[in-house]
Design a protein around this motif. Structure first.
Motif, short mmCIF file in Angstrom:
data_model
loop_
_atom_site.label_atom_id
_atom_site.label_comp_id
_atom_site.label_asym_id
_atom_site.label_seq_id
_atom_site.Cartn_x
_atom_site.Cartn_y
_atom_site.Cartn_z
N LYS A 1 33.31 67.61 2.31
CA LYS A 1 32.82 68.55 1.29
C LYS A 1 31.70 69.35 1.93
O LYS A 1 30.95 68.85 2.74
N ARG A 2 31.59 70.60 1.53
CA ARG A 2 30.49 71.39 2.07
C ARG A 2 29.18 70.84 1.54
O ARG A 2 29.11 70.32 0.45
N GLY B 1 32.76 63.79 -3.80
CA GLY B 1 33.33 63.99 -2.48
C GLY B 1 34.39 62.95 -2.21
O GLY B 1 34.55 61.99 -2.96
N SER B 2 35.10 63.15 -1.13
CA SER B 2 36.13 62.20 -0.75
C SER B 2 35.52 61.31 0.31
O SER B 2 35.59 61.59 1.50
N ILE B 3 34.91 60.21 -0.16
CA ILE B 3 34.02 59.44 0.71
C ILE B 3 34.81 58.46 1.56
O ILE B 3 35.70 57.76 1.05
N SER B 4 34.48 58.39 2.84
CA SER B 4 34.98 57.29 3.66
C SER B 4 33.79 56.60 4.32
O SER B 4 32.79 57.23 4.62
N PHE B 5 33.89 55.31 4.49
CA PHE B 5 32.75 54.51 4.91
C PHE B 5 32.82 54.11 6.37
O PHE B 5 32.51 52.98 6.73
N ASP B 6 33.20 55.07 7.21
CA ASP B 6 33.15 54.77 8.63
C ASP B 6 31.70 54.56 9.06
O ASP B 6 30.77 54.96 8.36
N ASN C 1 40.02 66.07 17.33
CA ASN C 1 39.30 66.03 16.06
C ASN C 1 39.66 64.75 15.29
O ASN C 1 40.33 64.81 14.27
N PRO C 2 39.18 63.60 15.78
CA PRO C 2 39.58 62.34 15.15
C PRO C 2 39.11 62.20 13.71
O PRO C 2 39.72 61.47 12.94
N TRP C 3 38.03 62.87 13.35
CA TRP C 3 37.53 62.77 11.97
C TRP C 3 38.11 63.85 11.08
O TRP C 3 37.80 63.89 9.89
N LYS C 4 38.93 64.74 11.62
CA LYS C 4 39.45 65.89 10.88
C LYS C 4 38.29 66.66 10.24
O LYS C 4 38.34 67.05 9.08
N ALA C 5 37.24 66.84 11.01
CA ALA C 5 36.04 67.47 10.46
C ALA C 5 36.03 68.95 10.78
O ALA C 5 36.73 69.42 11.66
N LYS C 6 35.20 69.68 10.04
CA LYS C 6 35.02 71.11 10.31
C LYS C 6 33.89 71.28 11.31
O LYS C 6 32.92 70.55 11.31
N GLY C 7 34.00 72.32 12.13
CA GLY C 7 32.94 72.57 13.10
C GLY C 7 33.55 72.96 14.42
O GLY C 7 34.58 72.41 14.83
N VAL D 1 34.48 83.34 14.79
CA VAL D 1 34.22 82.58 13.57
C VAL D 1 34.49 83.45 12.36
O VAL D 1 33.99 84.58 12.25
N THR D 2 35.31 82.94 11.44
CA THR D 2 35.62 83.74 10.26
C THR D 2 35.29 83.01 8.97
O THR D 2 35.42 83.58 7.90
N GLU D 3 34.93 81.74 9.07
CA GLU D 3 34.72 81.03 7.82
C GLU D 3 33.32 80.42 7.76
O GLU D 3 32.62 80.32 8.76
N GLU D 4 32.95 80.02 6.55
CA GLU D 4 31.66 79.40 6.34
C GLU D 4 31.63 78.03 6.98
O GLU D 4 32.67 77.46 7.29
N ALA D 5 30.43 77.46 7.12
CA ALA D 5 30.31 76.10 7.63
C ALA D 5 30.89 75.14 6.59
O ALA D 5 30.86 75.40 5.40
#
Lengths: 561, 218
Positions: free
Chosen positions: A291-292, A356-361, A511-517, A537-541
């Motif tokens: 989530k942002r 949010g879609s929480i994961s507890f890694d 991208n093992p966490w499938k994260a943005k960045g 870059v075309t999108e927000e963080a």
């Protein structure tokens, strides 16, 4: 791996011509000591720093364990008073200047800043390498001091004891710190110029990851505050070497001038220590809530506000020195004010978690731990900022508990969380998740057992920097020491399994966490030049797909999605 | 100029323009840190001057202000020659660049020479704190002299470093490293030199012109 033949496009094939291609990443692009010690690659420099500060962290930790060992009993039984003074001084000096201040900026900052903004390297790679060597030279001074008999002034070097009476290695220490300060200054300078001038096309200021905002704010503090420490240390050195009075009341000097100059740096310094940790937490919370970050601009602005207001609260370390009432009031009010941006961050992180879609890694466990423990540490700072209360708890274990909740409960947890999160990017391997979760739990339990009793001890009146204490304090001290041994174990686990992951860890994807960045849009580990092509870059963080509402939350027409 | 797109630049930069901007910003930031460095000493000066105004006036009257005034003029002229040297790089004149840089070093050396004369005079009159400071003056006067030596001493160290930097630029300039498209090192050394000059412009009145010793006071 000398049987890999270099081809001119930078790819390597096995010499037996089996046709297997091994694209080079920054770790395999050159082997041997020279390729590391003369590297200009920010990622390799980050690794060099990681090795150095890990060593310093362990050394500082040993001093801490020795302190806790002595404090098992009310009497002085292992160390004399003089030796004990050296222990807490060396613990403080090592941890503050050789671990906390550099840690996240020089390890994670160095590694990630160019990646996160889409650049090939920092603005000044040679200055980057030089700042590591300066750190090493400063460390050599510290090692000399440790081996030659230590220094006993406290990490705060209050005068006239440090300039006049102490017969320990003060000058070697001040010189070492003078030198290591320039490592800070050059790192901060490099970061500021890089963020201003080297963002990829489309990477506007408000599309920057919040980690970058934090590092940027930290760098501003680094370049403005550290020179004041430098000149203060020079004055202490001159006074001690030439036996003249700048801070010596016997010669017309003012010992409080030292304290003002020292704390003018050292208070902003604590924000140098915590801001990068907050930046890491923003990244972790976003990634593991998918989530942002709520209120991005407020979090970014809060980093800058902390940096700014942090410069005008130094007097709260001096409330018992006889400051004028008006000065004390001003510093107290400003100290309350500086807690607001930190509070904004905590609220915004919490709001990010909501729905949010929480994961507890493991990284998320560290981030959640940070939020709780930093909050406790921060709130107890407000106790200390209250003039009446500070009279009672100044120079007691309450202060020690307060800043350890922030520095260990906050900063160290953030550093570990960040190391775990970006470990696949740094090493190309995954750490073992089960062991990591266990370590996080052990660290959390050990930390709280060590430092929560110290709040009570301080409130009950146990002074800090004492190697002997009244017998009624013993039970809490024993609990604290027990906690410190658990904390020590918890810290050793990651050291072991991170190292082992180079051999036994699962190979990580980009991208093992499938994260943005942007850092996740290149390989793990990245190639030396970071990106095969300059990213646009075309999108927000944190542009995670938004959650669809699962139920109507207000009496109105449901949104058509 | 079309040469910008093909001008050489280090690999981490996208083009020469970015490199120039980064270098200039970097030097400005470095000068800000220098400001804070001197600032700490100025803070000490403010504290002690307000605590001991007479001692400061007395100590200041023992300094050789004509020498320092000459030094002030010397440094300001050296900043002029530095600017002209940068101009020389901009118009691709190696003669102007190297010539004016040499003049800058000359003036810098003259400054340091006069400082040596001043310091020597203080030395033989036992006016150096920590080295047998004369006992017929009160303690706060020693404080003034300590601050004087710290401020001018740290300034002198910066001058020496500056002369070293300018020498390096002369060497590179003579080898035709610089051109109108690329002379950023000349510009940033120039910035550094101007900063050291400005620092002196503040030091001079604060140290040498304190109190009324132009015939009005004692």
């Amino acid at each position: 791996m000398s049987n890999i033949v270099e081809l001119e496009n930078g790819h390597g094939v096995n010499a037996d011509d089996s046709g297997e291609e091994e694209p080079k990443n920054y770790l395999t692009n050159g082997f041997g000591l020279k390729s590391w010690l003369l590297t200009l690659d920010h990622k390799r420099i980050g690794i060099l720093y990681m090795l150095s500060i890990t060593f310093m962290f362990l050394m500082g930790g040993v001093f801490a364990l020795l302190i806790r060992l002595e404090l098992l009993t009310p009497q002085a039984d292992i160390f004399t008073g003089d030796s004990y003074n050296k222990l807490f001084t060396l613990h403080g000096v090592t941890m503050v200047w050789f671990f906390l201040i550099p840690s996240i900026p020089t390890v994670l900052g160095n590694f990630l800043l160019p990646l996160m903004i889409g650049a090939k390297d920092l603005a000044f790679p040679r200055i980057n390498l030089m700042s590591w060597y300066i750190y090493i030279i400063g460390s050599v001074f510290l090692f000399y001091v440790v081996l030659a008999g230590g220094v006993d002034t406290g990490w705060t070097f209050y005068t006239p004891y440090s300039t006049n009476s102490s017969n320990t290695h003060v000058i070697s220490t001040t010189l070492g710190l003078f030198i290591v300060g320039f490592s800070s200054i050059l790192t901060g300078l490099n970061f500021i110029v890089t963020v201003h001038r080297m963002r990829a096309p489309g990477m506007t200021w408000f599309r920057l990851p919040l980690f970058i905002w934090s590092i940027y704010a930290t760098s501003i503090i680094m370049i403005l505050a550290t020179p004041v420490l430098a000149v203060t240390l020079v004055l202490v050195t001159v006074e001690r070497a030439l036996r003249i009075g700048i801070f010596d009341p016997g010669l017309g000097g003012d010992p409080l001038l030292f304290q003002h100059l020292f704390w003018f740096y050292s208070h902003p310094a604590v924000y140098i220590m915590i801001l990068p940790g907050m930046g890491v937490v923003s990244e972790l919370i976003a990634a593991f809530s998918r989530k942002r970050v709520f209120g991005y601009k407020f979090v970014a602005g809060a980093s800058m506000a902390i940096a700014l207001i942090g410069f005008v609260v130094w007097g709260h370390h001096m409330f018992v020195t006889g400051l004028s009432l008006y000065a004390a009031l001003t510093f107290s009010i400003l100290s309350f004010l500086v807690s607001i941006p930190s509070g904004i961050k905590v609220f915004n992180w919490t709001a990010t978690l909501y729905k949010g879609s929480i994961s507890f890694d493991a990284p998320m466990l560290y981030a959640l731990g940070f939020i709780g423990l930093f909050t406790i540490g921060g709130l107890t700072g407000l106790f200390l900022a209250a003039l009446g209360l500070d009279r009672h708890i100044h120079d007691t274990y309450f202060v020690i508990a307060h800043f350890h909740y922030i520095m260990v409960g906050g900063m160290v947890l953030a550093y570990f969380g960040g190391l775990h999160y970006w470990w696949p990017k740094i090493s190309g391997r995954m750490y073992p998740e089960g062991w990591a979760k266990l370590s996080a739990l052990i660290v959390f339990i050990g930390f709280n057992l060590t430092f929560f009793p110290q709040f009570i001890l301080g409130y009950m009146g146990m002074p800090r920097r004492y190697h002997a204490y009244a017998p009624e304090f013993q039970v809490l001290n024993v609990l604290s020491t027990a906690g410190s041994s658990i904390l020590g174990v918890g810290i050793l686990f990651p050291l072991t399994y991170m190292l082992a992951s180079f051999k036994y860890g699962k190979i990580a994807s980009a991208n093992p966490w499938k994260a943005k960045g942007l850092e996740w849009e290149t390989t793990s580990p990245p190639p030396t030049e970071n990106f095969p092509e300059v990213p646009i870059v075309t999108e927000e963080a944190y542009n995670y797909p938004s959650q669809k509402p699962t139920r109507i939350v207000a009496r109105r027409e449901p949104e058509i999605v | 100029m079309s040469s910008h797109s093909t001008a050489m630049h280090q690999h981490q930069f996208a083009d020469a323009k970015q490199q120039i901007e980064a270098s200039m910003l970097g030097m400005w930031i470095f000068l800000m840190t220098e400001l804070l460095l001197f600032g700490g000493l100025f803070a000490g000066y403010v504290v002690y001057r307000s605590a001991y105004p007479e001692a400061f006036a007395f100590g200041s009257s023992k300094l050789e202000w004509p020498l320092a005034a000459a030094n002030t003029i010397i440094l300001i002229v050296s900043s002029l020659t530095m600017v002209l040297a940068v101009y020389g790089a901009q118009v691709n004149s190696r003669a102007m660049l190297v010539g004016f840089l040499l003049l800058t070093i000359l003036f810098g050396a003259a400054f340091l020479g006069l400082k040596v004369v001043e310091y020597h005079a203080h030395w033989i009159h036992h006016e150096v704190p920590g080295f047998g400071f004369r006992t017929d003056w009160e303690a706060p006067v020693q404080m003034f002299f300590l601050i004087y030596f710290m401020l001018t001493g740290i300034h002198a160290i910066h001058m020496i470093v500056g002369i070293g930097l300018v020498s390096y630029i002369i060497y590179k300039g003579y080898k035709r490293t610089y051109s109108p498209a690329y002379h950023t090192p000349v510009e940033i050394v120039g910035l550094y030199w101007h900063f050291v000059d400005i620092a002196w412009v503040f030091l001079f009145p604060l140290l040498y012109l304190v109190g009324a010793h132009f015939g009005v006071g004692e």
